[in-house]
Design a protein around this motif. Structure first.
Motif, PDB file in Angstrom:
ATOM      1  N   MET A   1       0.843  -1.202   0.000  1.00  0.00           N
ATOM      2  CA  MET A   1       0.000   0.000   0.000  1.00  0.00           C
ATOM      3  C   MET A   1       0.875   1.248   0.000  1.00  0.00           C
ATOM      4  SD  MET A   1      -3.162   1.304   0.231  1.00  0.00           S
ATOM      5  CE  MET A   1      -4.262   0.065   0.933  1.00  0.00           C
ATOM      6  N   ASN A   2       0.663   2.107  -0.983  1.00  0.00           N
ATOM      7  CA  ASN A   2       1.401   3.364  -1.087  1.00  0.00           C
ATOM      8  C   ASN A   2       0.674   4.415  -0.237  1.00  0.00           C
ATOM      9  OD1 ASN A   2       2.690   5.730  -1.791  1.00  0.00           O
ATOM     10  ND2 ASN A   2       2.797   5.251  -3.979  1.00  0.00           N
ATOM     11  N   PHE A   3       1.053   4.506   1.032  1.00  0.00           N
ATOM     12  CA  PHE A   3       0.334   5.384   1.966  1.00  0.00           C
ATOM     13  C   PHE A   3       0.515   6.858   1.617  1.00  0.00           C
ATOM     14  CE2 PHE A   3       0.825   1.481   4.481  1.00  0.00           C
ATOM     15  CZ  PHE A   3      -0.490   1.290   4.873  1.00  0.00           C
ATOM     16  N   GLU A   4       1.645   7.214   1.047  1.00  0.00           N
ATOM     17  CA  GLU A   4       1.862   8.604   0.663  1.00  0.00           C
ATOM     18  C   GLU A   4       0.899   9.015  -0.448  1.00  0.00           C
ATOM     19  OE1 GLU A   4       3.713  11.097   1.873  1.00  0.00           O
ATOM     20  OE2 GLU A   4       4.170   9.757   3.548  1.00  0.00           O
ATOM     21  N   ALA A   5       0.673   8.110  -1.391  1.00  0.00           N
ATOM     22  CA  ALA A   5      -0.266   8.404  -2.477  1.00  0.00           C
ATOM     23  C   ALA A   5      -1.690   8.519  -1.934  1.00  0.00           C
ATOM     24  CB  ALA A   5      -0.188   7.304  -3.536  1.00  0.00           C
ATOM     25  N   VAL A   6      -2.054   7.583  -1.066  1.00  0.00           N
ATOM     26  CA  VAL A   6      -3.383   7.628  -0.452  1.00  0.00           C
ATOM     27  C   VAL A   6      -3.563   8.935   0.316  1.00  0.00           C
ATOM     28  CG1 VAL A   6      -4.899   6.569   1.266  1.00  0.00           C
ATOM     29  CG2 VAL A   6      -3.597   5.116  -0.305  1.00  0.00           C
ATOM     30  N   LYS A   7      -2.543   9.300   1.071  1.00  0.00           N
ATOM     31  CA  LYS A   7      -2.599  10.533   1.857  1.00  0.00           C
ATOM     32  C   LYS A   7      -2.754  11.752   0.953  1.00  0.00           C
ATOM     33  CE  LYS A   7       0.213  13.326   5.033  1.00  0.00           C
ATOM     34  NZ  LYS A   7       1.509  13.417   5.751  1.00  0.00           N
ATOM     35  N   SER A   8      -2.045  11.784  -0.154  1.00  0.00           N
ATOM     36  CA  SER A   8      -2.097  12.932  -1.056  1.00  0.00           C
ATOM     37  C   SER A   8      -3.490  13.109  -1.657  1.00  0.00           C
ATOM     38  CB  SER A   8      -1.066  12.768  -2.176  1.00  0.00           C
ATOM     39  OG  SER A   8       0.245  12.753  -1.655  1.00  0.00           O
ATOM     40  N   ILE A   9      -4.076  12.000  -2.151  1.00  0.00           N
ATOM     41  CA  ILE A   9      -5.414  12.078  -2.741  1.00  0.00           C
ATOM     42  C   ILE A   9      -6.440  12.430  -1.672  1.00  0.00           C
ATOM     43  CG2 ILE A   9      -7.204  10.806  -3.973  1.00  0.00           C
ATOM     44  CD1 ILE A   9      -4.991   9.087  -5.207  1.00  0.00           C
ATOM     45  N   TYR A  10      -6.291  11.817  -0.512  1.00  0.00           N
ATOM     46  CA  TYR A  10      -7.224  12.070   0.599  1.00  0.00           C
ATOM     47  C   TYR A  10      -7.204  13.543   0.995  1.00  0.00           C
ATOM     48  CZ  TYR A  10      -9.179  11.855   5.327  1.00  0.00           C
ATOM     49  OH  TYR A  10      -9.935  12.075   6.461  1.00  0.00           O
ATOM     50  N   LEU A  11      -6.019  14.100   1.187  1.00  0.00           N
ATOM     51  CA  LEU A  11      -5.906  15.498   1.597  1.00  0.00           C
ATOM     52  C   LEU A  11      -6.399  16.445   0.503  1.00  0.00           C
ATOM     53  CD1 LEU A  11      -2.455  15.496   3.473  1.00  0.00           C
ATOM     54  CD2 LEU A  11      -4.763  15.505   4.454  1.00  0.00           C
ATOM     55  N   SER A  12      -6.179  16.055  -0.758  1.00  0.00           N
ATOM     56  CA  SER A  12      -6.672  16.866  -1.862  1.00  0.00           C
ATOM     57  C   SER A  12      -8.199  16.939  -1.841  1.00  0.00           C
ATOM     58  CB  SER A  12      -6.192  16.289  -3.193  1.00  0.00           C
ATOM     59  OG  SER A  12      -6.744  16.992  -4.283  1.00  0.00           O
ATOM     60  N   GLU A  13      -8.844  15.795  -1.596  1.00  0.00           N
ATOM     61  CA  GLU A  13     -10.301  15.770  -1.518  1.00  0.00           C
ATOM     62  C   GLU A  13     -10.811  16.550  -0.310  1.00  0.00           C
ATOM     63  OE1 GLU A  13     -12.990  14.239  -3.488  1.00  0.00           O
ATOM     64  OE2 GLU A  13     -11.295  14.805  -4.741  1.00  0.00           O
ATOM     65  N   MET A  14     -10.122  16.437   0.811  1.00  0.00           N
ATOM     66  CA  MET A  14     -10.535  17.165   2.011  1.00  0.00           C
ATOM     67  C   MET A  14     -10.336  18.667   1.822  1.00  0.00           C
ATOM     68  SD  MET A  14     -11.806  14.901   3.915  1.00  0.00           S
ATOM     69  CE  MET A  14     -12.105  15.925   5.370  1.00  0.00           C
ATOM     70  N   ALA A  15      -9.298  19.041   1.077  1.00  0.00           N
ATOM     71  CA  ALA A  15      -9.060  20.467   0.794  1.00  0.00           C
ATOM     72  C   ALA A  15     -10.189  21.042  -0.045  1.00  0.00           C
ATOM     73  CB  ALA A  15      -7.721  20.647   0.092  1.00  0.00           C
TER      74      ALA A  15
END
Length: 253
Positions: free
Chosen positions: A1-15
Motif C-alpha cells: 500500500m502506497n500510503f503517501e499516495a493515499v494521503k495525497s489524494i485524501y488530503l486533496s479531496e478534504m481540501a
C-alpha cells in the motif's frame, strides 16, 4: 500500500471541502435542521411520543442517517466523477497508484466528510431535544459502517455515470425515497400489518432501525438483523469495487 499516495489524494479531496464548505457542510446541516424543526413542530404537536420517546428525539437518528447516506453517496460519486469529467483522472492513473489505493483515498475522504456532517447534526440536535445514547459503541459502529458503505456505493456510481444526470439519479430517485419510507420519521409498527411486511423489503429500514436502537434501545427489527443487513451492503459494495479493480471498468473513460 502506497500510503503517501493515499494521503495525497485524501488530503486533496478534504481540501476541496474547505473551498466548498457551504455546499459540503453548512447546506446539508441547515437542510436537516429544517427537517427537524418542521417535522418536529408539525407532527410532534400531534404525536408526542413514539415507543416512550419524544417525537422530536425519535426522529434525530433517522435524520442523521438520511444525511449520512446522501452525503456519503454524493461526496464519493462527485469526487471520482469530476476528475473523469475534466480529464485530470489521467494524472492519477499515470502515477504509481493502484486502483485499491485510489478507492481507499476517495472513499475515505467521502466517508470522513459525511461523518463530520453527521456529528455536527448530532451536536446541533442537542440544542432542540434531550438526546440519549444508550449504546455509544454500537452508534459509532453503525455510523462508520454506513458512511463507508454508502461512500463505496457512491464511488461505484461515480464510475458508472457518464453525465451529471446519472450522477444524481441514484441519490435523488432511489436512496432518498427509500430513506423517507424506511422509518426516518416514524416507527414501522405504526403502519397497518400489511404495510409493515412490505416495508421490511426496504433495506434502509434495517440501517435506520439499528442506529436508532443505539440511541434508545428500541428498534423496529432486531439489532443483529440490522447489523447483518449493513454487512451485506458493505460486502456487496466491496465485491463490485473488486470487479472494477480487475476490469478497470470505465475508470479511464
Amino acid at each position: 500500500m502506497n500510503f503517501e499516495a493515499v494521503k495525497s489524494i485524501y488530503l486533496s479531496e478534504m481540501a476541496r471541502t474547505k473551498r466548498t464548505v457551504f455546499q459540503s457542510v453548512i447546506s446539508p446541516v441547515i437542510s436537516t435542521v429544517l427537517y427537524f424543526v418542521v417535522f418536529g413542530a408539525a407532527i410532534g404537536s400531534r404525536i408526542t411520543e413514539v415507543d416512550g420517546v419524544s417525537y422530536g428525539a425519535f426522529i434525530v437518528p433517522g435524520l442523521i442517517m438520511l444525511s449520512l447516506m446522501t452525503q456519503s453517496l454524493s461526496n464519493a460519486s462527485f469526487g471520482i466523477y469530476f476528475p473523469r469529467f475534466t480529464g485530470t483522472i489521467f494524472e492519477v492513473l499515470s502515477a504509481p497508484v493502484s486502483f485499491l489505493e485510489i478507492t481507499v483515498a476517495y472513499v475515505g475522504a467521502a466517508a470522513t466528510k459525511s461523518v463530520i456532517v453527521g456529528l455536527i447534526i448530532l451536536i446541533t440536535a442537542n440544542f432542540f431535544v434531550d438526546l440519549q445514547i444508550q449504546h455509544p459503541v454500537w452508534m459509532v459502529a453503525f455510523f462508520i459502517l454506513t458512511a463507508v458503505t454508502f461512500a463505496l456505493l457512491g464511488f461505484i456510481i461515480g464510475i458508472w455515470a457518464d453525465n451529471f444526470e446519472k450522477l444524481q439519479f441514484v441519490p435523488l430517485l432511489i436512496v432518498t425515497p427509500l430513506a423517507f419510507l424506511g422509518g426516518s420519521f416514524y416507527s414501522i409498527n405504526m403502519l397497518p400489518e400489511f404495510w409493515q411486511k412490505v416495508t421490511l423489503i426496504n433495506p434502509v429500514v434495517y440501517l435506520i432501525s439499528g442506529f436508532r436502537w443505539s440511541f434508545y434501545g428500541q428498534a423496529d427489527v432486531s439489532l443483529w438483523l440490522s447489523l447483518l443487513a449493513t454487512m451485506i451492503f458493505l460486502g456487496g459494495s466491496l465485491a463490485v469495487v473488486h470487479w472494477i479493480f480487475k476490469t478497470g471498468y470505465r475508470l479511464k473513460a
